[in-house]
Design a protein around this motif. Sequence first.
Motif, PDB file in Angstrom:
ATOM      1  N   ARG A   1     -33.709 -22.709  91.816  1.00 36.86           N
ATOM      2  CA  ARG A   1     -33.781 -23.837  92.735  1.00 36.86           C
ATOM      3  C   ARG A   1     -33.830 -25.151  91.969  1.00 36.86           C
ATOM      4  NH1 ARG A   1     -38.260 -22.640  96.679  1.00 36.86           N
ATOM      5  NH2 ARG A   1     -39.612 -23.343  94.979  1.00 36.86           N
ATOM      6  N   VAL A   2     -34.583 -25.176  90.870  1.00 35.97           N
ATOM      7  CA  VAL A   2     -34.665 -26.394  90.055  1.00 35.97           C
ATOM      8  C   VAL A   2     -33.304 -26.714  89.446  1.00 35.97           C
ATOM      9  CG1 VAL A   2     -35.643 -27.380  87.950  1.00 35.97           C
ATOM     10  CG2 VAL A   2     -37.125 -26.194  89.585  1.00 35.97           C
ATOM     11  N   ARG A   3     -32.629 -25.674  88.932  1.00 41.28           N
ATOM     12  CA  ARG A   3     -31.287 -25.911  88.374  1.00 41.28           C
ATOM     13  C   ARG A   3     -30.340 -26.442  89.438  1.00 41.28           C
ATOM     14  NH1 ARG A   3     -32.046 -20.854  85.895  1.00 41.28           N
ATOM     15  NH2 ARG A   3     -30.609 -19.917  87.397  1.00 41.28           N
ATOM     16  N   ALA A   4     -30.470 -25.919  90.654  1.00 46.37           N
ATOM     17  CA  ALA A   4     -29.555 -26.313  91.727  1.00 46.37           C
ATOM     18  C   ALA A   4     -29.727 -27.780  92.113  1.00 46.37           C
ATOM     19  CB  ALA A   4     -29.763 -25.418  92.949  1.00 46.37           C
ATOM     20  N   VAL A   5     -30.981 -28.277  92.072  1.00 48.98           N
ATOM     21  CA  VAL A   5     -31.225 -29.656  92.520  1.00 48.98           C
ATOM     22  C   VAL A   5     -31.535 -30.589  91.357  1.00 48.98           C
ATOM     23  CG1 VAL A   5     -32.043 -28.867  94.762  1.00 48.98           C
ATOM     24  CG2 VAL A   5     -33.689 -29.252  92.928  1.00 48.98           C
ATOM     25  N   GLY A   6     -31.381 -30.113  90.130  1.00 47.84           N
ATOM     26  CA  GLY A   6     -31.664 -30.966  88.988  1.00 47.84           C
ATOM     27  C   GLY A   6     -30.802 -32.212  88.970  1.00 47.84           C
ATOM     28  N   GLY A   7     -29.526 -32.056  89.273  1.00 43.18           N
ATOM     29  CA  GLY A   7     -28.624 -33.206  89.326  1.00 43.18           C
ATOM     30  C   GLY A   7     -29.037 -34.190  90.400  1.00 43.18           C
ATOM     31  N   LEU A   8     -29.514 -33.670  91.526  1.00 40.43           N
ATOM     32  CA  LEU A   8     -29.977 -34.539  92.614  1.00 40.43           C
ATOM     33  C   LEU A   8     -31.179 -35.375  92.175  1.00 40.43           C
ATOM     34  CD1 LEU A   8     -29.687 -35.165  95.703  1.00 40.43           C
ATOM     35  CD2 LEU A   8     -31.405 -33.406  96.069  1.00 40.43           C
ATOM     36  N   ALA A   9     -32.107 -34.757  91.439  1.00 43.61           N
ATOM     37  CA  ALA A   9     -33.280 -35.485  90.953  1.00 43.61           C
ATOM     38  C   ALA A   9     -32.875 -36.612  90.011  1.00 43.61           C
ATOM     39  CB  ALA A   9     -34.233 -34.515  90.260  1.00 43.61           C
ATOM     40  N   LEU A  10     -31.926 -36.333  89.122  1.00 41.73           N
ATOM     41  CA  LEU A  10     -31.465 -37.378  88.206  1.00 41.73           C
ATOM     42  C   LEU A  10     -30.785 -38.509  88.972  1.00 41.73           C
ATOM     43  CD1 LEU A  10     -30.006 -35.202  85.294  1.00 41.73           C
ATOM     44  CD2 LEU A  10     -32.113 -36.560  85.277  1.00 41.73           C
ATOM     45  N   GLN A  11     -29.978 -38.165  89.969  1.00 41.71           N
ATOM     46  CA  GLN A  11     -29.330 -39.187  90.777  1.00 41.71           C
ATOM     47  C   GLN A  11     -30.356 -40.053  91.491  1.00 41.71           C
ATOM     48  OE1 GLN A  11     -26.732 -36.910  93.359  1.00 41.71           O
ATOM     49  NE2 GLN A  11     -24.957 -37.332  92.079  1.00 41.71           N
ATOM     50  N   ALA A  12     -31.388 -39.409  92.061  1.00 42.34           N
ATOM     51  CA  ALA A  12     -32.409 -40.169  92.791  1.00 42.34           C
ATOM     52  C   ALA A  12     -33.172 -41.112  91.865  1.00 42.34           C
ATOM     53  CB  ALA A  12     -33.370 -39.197  93.482  1.00 42.34           C
ATOM     54  N   GLY A  13     -33.544 -40.626  90.668  1.00 38.54           N
ATOM     55  CA  GLY A  13     -34.261 -41.476  89.731  1.00 38.54           C
ATOM     56  C   GLY A  13     -33.440 -42.673  89.296  1.00 38.54           C
ATOM     57  N   LEU A  14     -32.185 -42.442  88.959  1.00 35.95           N
ATOM     58  CA  LEU A  14     -31.321 -43.535  88.526  1.00 35.95           C
ATOM     59  C   LEU A  14     -31.083 -44.529  89.657  1.00 35.95           C
ATOM     60  CD1 LEU A  14     -29.484 -44.860  86.447  1.00 35.95           C
ATOM     61  CD2 LEU A  14     -27.654 -43.282  87.141  1.00 35.95           C
ATOM     62  N   ALA A  15     -30.845 -44.023  90.867  1.00 35.32           N
ATOM     63  CA  ALA A  15     -30.586 -44.897  92.013  1.00 35.32           C
ATOM     64  C   ALA A  15     -31.807 -45.741  92.348  1.00 35.32           C
ATOM     65  CB  ALA A  15     -30.163 -44.065  93.228  1.00 35.32           C
ATOM     66  N   ALA A  16     -33.020 -45.158  92.275  1.00 30.41           N
ATOM     67  CA  ALA A  16     -34.236 -45.916  92.578  1.00 30.41           C
ATOM     68  C   ALA A  16     -34.423 -47.057  91.585  1.00 30.41           C
ATOM     69  CB  ALA A  16     -35.442 -44.980  92.555  1.00 30.41           C
ATOM     70  N   ALA A  17     -34.280 -46.751  90.293  1.00 32.63           N
ATOM     71  CA  ALA A  17     -34.478 -47.783  89.270  1.00 32.63           C
ATOM     72  C   ALA A  17     -33.424 -48.877  89.366  1.00 32.63           C
ATOM     73  CB  ALA A  17     -34.448 -47.137  87.888  1.00 32.63           C
ATOM     74  N   LEU A  18     -32.180 -48.479  89.546  1.00 32.37           N
ATOM     75  CA  LEU A  18     -31.094 -49.458  89.568  1.00 32.37           C
ATOM     76  C   LEU A  18     -31.167 -50.344  90.814  1.00 32.37           C
ATOM     77  CD1 LEU A  18     -28.615 -50.447  88.078  1.00 32.37           C
ATOM     78  CD2 LEU A  18     -27.250 -48.719  89.282  1.00 32.37           C
ATOM     79  N   SER A  19     -31.532 -49.749  91.964  1.00 29.55           N
ATOM     80  CA  SER A  19     -31.618 -50.552  93.191  1.00 29.55           C
ATOM     81  C   SER A  19     -32.750 -51.577  93.086  1.00 29.55           C
ATOM     82  CB  SER A  19     -31.817 -49.646  94.406  1.00 29.55           C
ATOM     83  OG  SER A  19     -33.016 -48.914  94.282  1.00 29.55           O
ATOM     84  N   TRP A  20     -33.884 -51.183  92.490  1.00 22.83           N
ATOM     85  CA  TRP A  20     -34.974 -52.141  92.292  1.00 22.83           C
ATOM     86  C   TRP A  20     -34.536 -53.270  91.369  1.00 22.83           C
ATOM     87  CZ3 TRP A  20     -37.788 -54.466  88.544  1.00 22.83           C
ATOM     88  CH2 TRP A  20     -38.985 -55.083  88.916  1.00 22.83           C
ATOM     89  N   PHE A  21     -33.844 -52.938  90.288  1.00 24.92           N
ATOM     90  CA  PHE A  21     -33.379 -53.956  89.339  1.00 24.92           C
ATOM     91  C   PHE A  21     -32.428 -54.938  90.024  1.00 24.92           C
ATOM     92  CE2 PHE A  21     -30.199 -55.514  86.358  1.00 24.92           C
ATOM     93  CZ  PHE A  21     -30.997 -56.098  85.377  1.00 24.92           C
ATOM     94  N   VAL A  22     -31.475 -54.417  90.785  1.00 25.48           N
ATOM     95  CA  VAL A  22     -30.502 -55.297  91.452  1.00 25.48           C
ATOM     96  C   VAL A  22     -31.202 -56.220  92.437  1.00 25.48           C
ATOM     97  CG1 VAL A  22     -28.550 -55.333  93.055  1.00 25.48           C
ATOM     98  CG2 VAL A  22     -28.558 -53.729  91.143  1.00 25.48           C
TER      99      VAL A  22
END
Length: 395
Positions: free
Chosen positions: A46-67
């Motif tokens: 399950r972690v492998r299946a959603v690992g990419g999703l977690a990375l996307q969420a982390g990057l999107a949260a940080a980048l949206s706050w910065f913008v």
Amino acid sequence: MVAAGRRGADGGVPARAGDTAHGGLADTVARLRDRALATVRERFRRVRAVGGLALQAGLAAALSWFVAHELLHVSQPVFAPISAVSTIAASVGQRLRRTVELILGVTVGVLIGDLLLLVIGTGWWQLALIVVLAIVVALFLAGSAAVVIQAGATAVLIATLSPSIRDLEVPRFVDALVGGGVALLVTAVLLPLNPLRVLNRAARPALDLLVAQLDATADALAERDAARARTARSALRQNKGPLKAFVEATQGAREASTLSPVHWHQRRGPVGRYAQAAEPIDRAMRNSGTLIRRSVTLIEDREPVPEPLPRAVADLAEAVRLLKRQFAAGEQPDRARKQALLAVETAGHAYREGVGFSGAVVVAQVRTTVSDLLVATGLSQENANRLVRRSFGGL
């Protein structure tokens, strides 16, 4: 000392109670260990299946706050990363829709809140009226739960915070726009998922379930084992979850191959073929369920089981297995088509050797399921039916 010399019926010394208890305890420990290992493996999967999703969420949260904070100078852009994570967390295939819903919900909440505050002022009953009207308008315009939630939440913020925080409306709207937009940027350009991999991961449980139960049914027919056929029938009924995940994955794959320039080439190639296969595979699953149910009746009624009949069901299972492999590899499913038509040909031999009423239904369901699989490979329904008739023997 009669007791000391007593032996079992086979001449050996009978097992002592302590030995039996020890063996039972060992079996229980082994079962618990196997169950624990299976649970751990499932959680790692399950972690492998959603690992990419977690990375996307982390990057999107940080980048949206910065913008929002550094580029657009929103003082407290809390809603921007929340919007980004909410969009990422939406079912794959609904992220563009989720972004539009976020913006629409916020817009409705801002408009209703501002207009009513100008007319009726602030207070507890004004808050209740503003929220009710915002939700009613959102339901009228979209009817989506996400729109309703955003409209109601924004109306609450406008009604309660606007008197103390100036110009709250613009930051709220900008946050929604930035969060949703950044989430789409991350999923489409910066960190896109491979749509073919998404499809493979979602389709595998459904297709593996179908293959396993068709194989079990073939063995049950060959051995006249009604209990095994009933087990296969019960197992195949647990297909709603895997099929739903597969259908949702097709939406996600289409979205990824449409939005992401990296995967545009796959839209009409392997991803397109795979995505179009979801509906006929769903039909094949249902028709296979009928095949297995009639196999149970056939065995219970002691109808004749000509030797080619279980072989036809096994050939059908192999066709599904090949279809899964060729889709996963992004190949044209030519071998799967040939194998499926072989199943029809074998079913034709069984029919001509002589079957009973339920046996005839099993043969018919082999034909129907093969027709579904051929459509899943990209053939039209008309061509699939024509090939099935030809392989069966023109009947």
